[in-house]
Design a protein around this motif. Structure first.
Motif, mmCIF file in Angstrom:
data_model
loop_
_atom_site.group_PDB
_atom_site.id
_atom_site.type_symbol
_atom_site.label_atom_id
_atom_site.label_comp_id
_atom_site.label_asym_id
_atom_site.label_seq_id
_atom_site.Cartn_x
_atom_site.Cartn_y
_atom_site.Cartn_z
ATOM 1 N N ALA A 131 -45.722 93.168 78.144
ATOM 2 C CA ALA A 131 -44.941 91.941 77.986
ATOM 3 C C ALA A 131 -45.103 91.084 79.226
ATOM 4 N N LEU A 132 -45.094 89.774 79.029
ATOM 5 C CA LEU A 132 -45.267 88.826 80.131
ATOM 6 C C LEU A 132 -44.229 87.731 80.014
ATOM 7 N N ASP A 149 -45.488 101.850 82.942
ATOM 8 C CA ASP A 149 -45.163 102.636 84.130
ATOM 9 C C ASP A 149 -44.562 101.826 85.263
ATOM 10 N N GLN A 150 -44.666 100.505 85.214
ATOM 11 C CA GLN A 150 -44.184 99.682 86.316
ATOM 12 C C GLN A 150 -43.923 98.260 85.846
ATOM 13 N N THR A 151 -43.186 97.540 86.685
ATOM 14 C CA THR A 151 -42.942 96.118 86.470
ATOM 15 C C THR A 151 -43.535 95.359 87.644
ATOM 16 N N VAL A 152 -44.411 94.401 87.355
ATOM 17 C CA VAL A 152 -45.139 93.670 88.388
ATOM 18 C C VAL A 152 -44.606 92.246 88.449
ATOM 19 N N ARG A 166 -44.073 95.249 93.224
ATOM 20 C CA ARG A 166 -44.245 96.206 92.126
ATOM 21 C C ARG A 166 -43.058 97.163 92.139
ATOM 22 N N GLN A 167 -42.547 97.460 90.973
ATOM 23 C CA GLN A 167 -41.428 98.394 90.858
ATOM 24 C C GLN A 167 -41.745 99.442 89.796
ATOM 25 N N GLY A 170 -41.053 104.578 85.684
ATOM 26 C CA GLY A 170 -41.210 105.922 85.143
ATOM 27 C C GLY A 170 -40.613 106.136 83.769
ATOM 28 N N LEU A 171 -40.411 105.070 83.002
ATOM 29 C CA LEU A 171 -39.824 105.215 81.677
ATOM 30 C C LEU A 171 -40.841 105.677 80.641
ATOM 31 N N GLY A 172 -42.100 105.410 80.899
ATOM 32 C CA GLY A 172 -43.134 105.775 79.936
ATOM 33 C C GLY A 172 -43.307 104.776 78.807
ATOM 34 N N VAL A 173 -42.484 103.760 78.749
ATOM 35 C CA VAL A 173 -42.575 102.696 77.743
ATOM 36 C C VAL A 173 -42.321 101.363 78.433
ATOM 37 N N VAL A 174 -42.748 100.301 77.791
ATOM 38 C CA VAL A 174 -42.483 98.967 78.321
ATOM 39 C C VAL A 174 -40.987 98.677 78.194
ATOM 40 N N PRO A 175 -40.321 98.334 79.307
ATOM 41 C CA PRO A 175 -38.859 98.122 79.244
ATOM 42 C C PRO A 175 -38.477 96.766 78.649
ATOM 43 N N VAL A 176 -39.083 96.424 77.536
ATOM 44 C CA VAL A 176 -38.776 95.189 76.818
ATOM 45 C C VAL A 176 -38.621 95.544 75.349
ATOM 46 N N VAL A 177 -37.560 95.078 74.748
ATOM 47 C CA VAL A 177 -37.272 95.353 73.341
ATOM 48 C C VAL A 177 -37.204 94.026 72.603
ATOM 49 N N ARG A 178 -37.744 94.009 71.412
ATOM 50 C CA ARG A 178 -37.836 92.773 70.625
ATOM 51 C C ARG A 178 -36.819 92.785 69.491
ATOM 52 N N LEU A 179 -36.064 91.697 69.357
ATOM 53 C CA LEU A 179 -35.167 91.487 68.225
ATOM 54 C C LEU A 179 -35.856 90.522 67.280
ATOM 55 N N ALA A 180 -36.411 91.038 66.187
ATOM 56 C CA ALA A 180 -37.149 90.212 65.234
ATOM 57 C C ALA A 180 -36.285 89.949 64.008
#
Length: 438
Positions: A131-132, A149-152, A166-167, A170-180
């Protein structure tokens, strides 16, 4: 990207009432085409559904996790922010929840607009691969790149982009969720409630209202004609030409006979009744109500005979069902976002189940919800002293906790009063201190 940005901009202009409808150029003179007419239907359509999408509580099978979730919810002001997420999803077809940490290391859940965020979505796994988020403020540009793995964090300049920080998370997934909203298999981006039909009918109604504005002027000041008048009838005493308004308000009461002695003939063109336009707008309102599952009275359509309470409830059945489906659609994304936020607290062990509790879509106000709960208690469906009853009545967590304390205090006082009454016949019994109940 440019095409999508234009589509989002178009939806935004319809929601805010700033869209410009296409003029057919037949009935409206060019000089009057600048007059703006607005129906407000797109906003009404979105708001009527959004007002029934209120998250009441966050539940978990782990009491400790539920308390932590409540703290995250309150700290991020998600009671208000969640409404923004739902509103953008209904207007644009999607919105986003970004999860991270603030400057103090606490979980941060922010609501993002599709106007500023793009994602690489995998339809097969129904997960976001990256996600950007782009933000421009004048000449300054910044971006946030979310990875599994990180947020840039990046900063833009005339020469390109540089990494500012860079942060790793360690979640293993992109920390962004989509409400469609209103997904289809062929279009996973989601669709707006301001559909093509709504936009077309809104434009038609606005053109009708513009025609009514023009017709009103002619109805208030109907056009007249004069046959057989000389040029001097339209001139002042000094021979100057009278203006159109001066000629009109003069009512042609002082027209002279022509050289043949004939009196000029004065007549009036029949004016078009502007009320006809109102009936046309009512027709459009009924059409919009049909394609949006919205009761016609919410769009301003009225009849001589007001609808009964039963008829109004029946007309809202489709709207209620529509809101219930949106609640089910948005529950999954909210649950995933809150689980990610819970992981960022450093909690160990399996991530507990997170459930989203919504307010009843059929009773969008607290008063209606309390009335419905009272009827369930009177019918014996719910116990009067149950916490579930308090939840259905629209009482928040803090107030429920205070009520529980007051109930325990009242029960303690009643027990002491019973004990005092029992021991009252014994003159040697010590006095009971009611302050102990507090």
């Amino acid at each position: 990207m440019a095409e999508d940005a234009w589509r989002l901009h178009t939806l935004d202009t319809y929601f805010t009432g700033l869209s410009r409808m296409a003029n057919l150029g037949i009935a409206v003179p060019p000089a009057l085409q600048s007059i703006r007419t607005v129906t407000g239907w797109p906003r009404i359509i979105v708001d009527a559904l959004d007002e029934r999408l209120d998250i009441d509580a966050i539940r978990s099978d782990d009491p400790g996790a539920e308390e932590a979730l409540g703290a995250i919810w309150a700290a991020n002001d998600l009671a208000d922010e969640s409404q923004l997420a739902h509103l953008d999803a209904l207007v644009y077809g999607r919105s986003f929840l970004a999860v991270g940490v603030d400057d103090y290391g606490d979980p941060l859940v922010s609501v993002e607009s599709p106007q500023h965020m793009s994602v690489d979505y995998d339809a097969r796994t129904r997960r976001i691969r990256a996600a950007l988020r782009l933000v421009s403020a004048g000449a300054q540009r910044s971006a946030t790149l979310y990875l599994p793995d990180q947020t840039v964090y990046l900063e833009g300049s005339g020469t390109g982009w540089t990494v500012a920080d860079r942060q790793p998370h360690g979640l293993g997934v992109v920390p962004v969720v989509r409400l469609a909203n209103r997904q289809r298999i062929a279009d996973r981006r989601g669709s707006s409630e301001i559909t093509e039909e709504v936009r077309a009918l809104t434009d038609a109604a606005c053109r009708t209202l513009l025609g009514q504005e023009v017709a009103r002027e002619f109805f208030a000041a109907p056009q007249r004609y004069v046959l057989g008048a000389s040029e001097g009838s339209f001139q002042g005493p000094d021979g100057t030409q009278r203006s159109a308004w001066e000629t009109y308000i003069g009512r042609y009461l002082a027209l002279e006979r022509d050289e043949d002695g004939a009196v000029p003939e004065v007549g009036q063109f029949p004016a078009y009744d502007p009320a006809v336009y109102g009936r046309i707008v009512d027709t459009y309102a009924r059409l919009v109500a049909g394609v949006t599952a919205l009761p016609a009275h919410m769009l301003g359509y009225t009849t001589d005979n007001p609808a009964s309470a039963e008829a109004i409830r029946s007309s809202e059945a489709r709207l209620i069902k529509k809101a219930e489906r949106r609640q089910r659609t948005f529950s999954g994304p909210w649950s995933r976002a809150m689980r990610l936020a819970l992981q960022l607290t450093g909690a160990t062990g399996p991530v507990p189940t997170v459930e989203i509790q919504w307010r009843d879509a059929a009773t969008p106000t607290v008063a209606a919800q309390a009335d419905a709960t009272t009827k369930l208690v009177a019918a014996g469906v719910l116990p009067a002293d149950s916490e579930v009853t308090l939840e259905r009545a629209g009482i928040d967590r803090a107030q429920r906790q205070r009520i529980a304390v007051e109930r325990r205090r009242s029960a303690g006082r009643a027990a002491l009063d019973d004990l005092a009454a029992t021991l009252g016949t014994d003159s040697t019994a010590p006095a009971v201190d009611h302050r102990a109940a507090a």
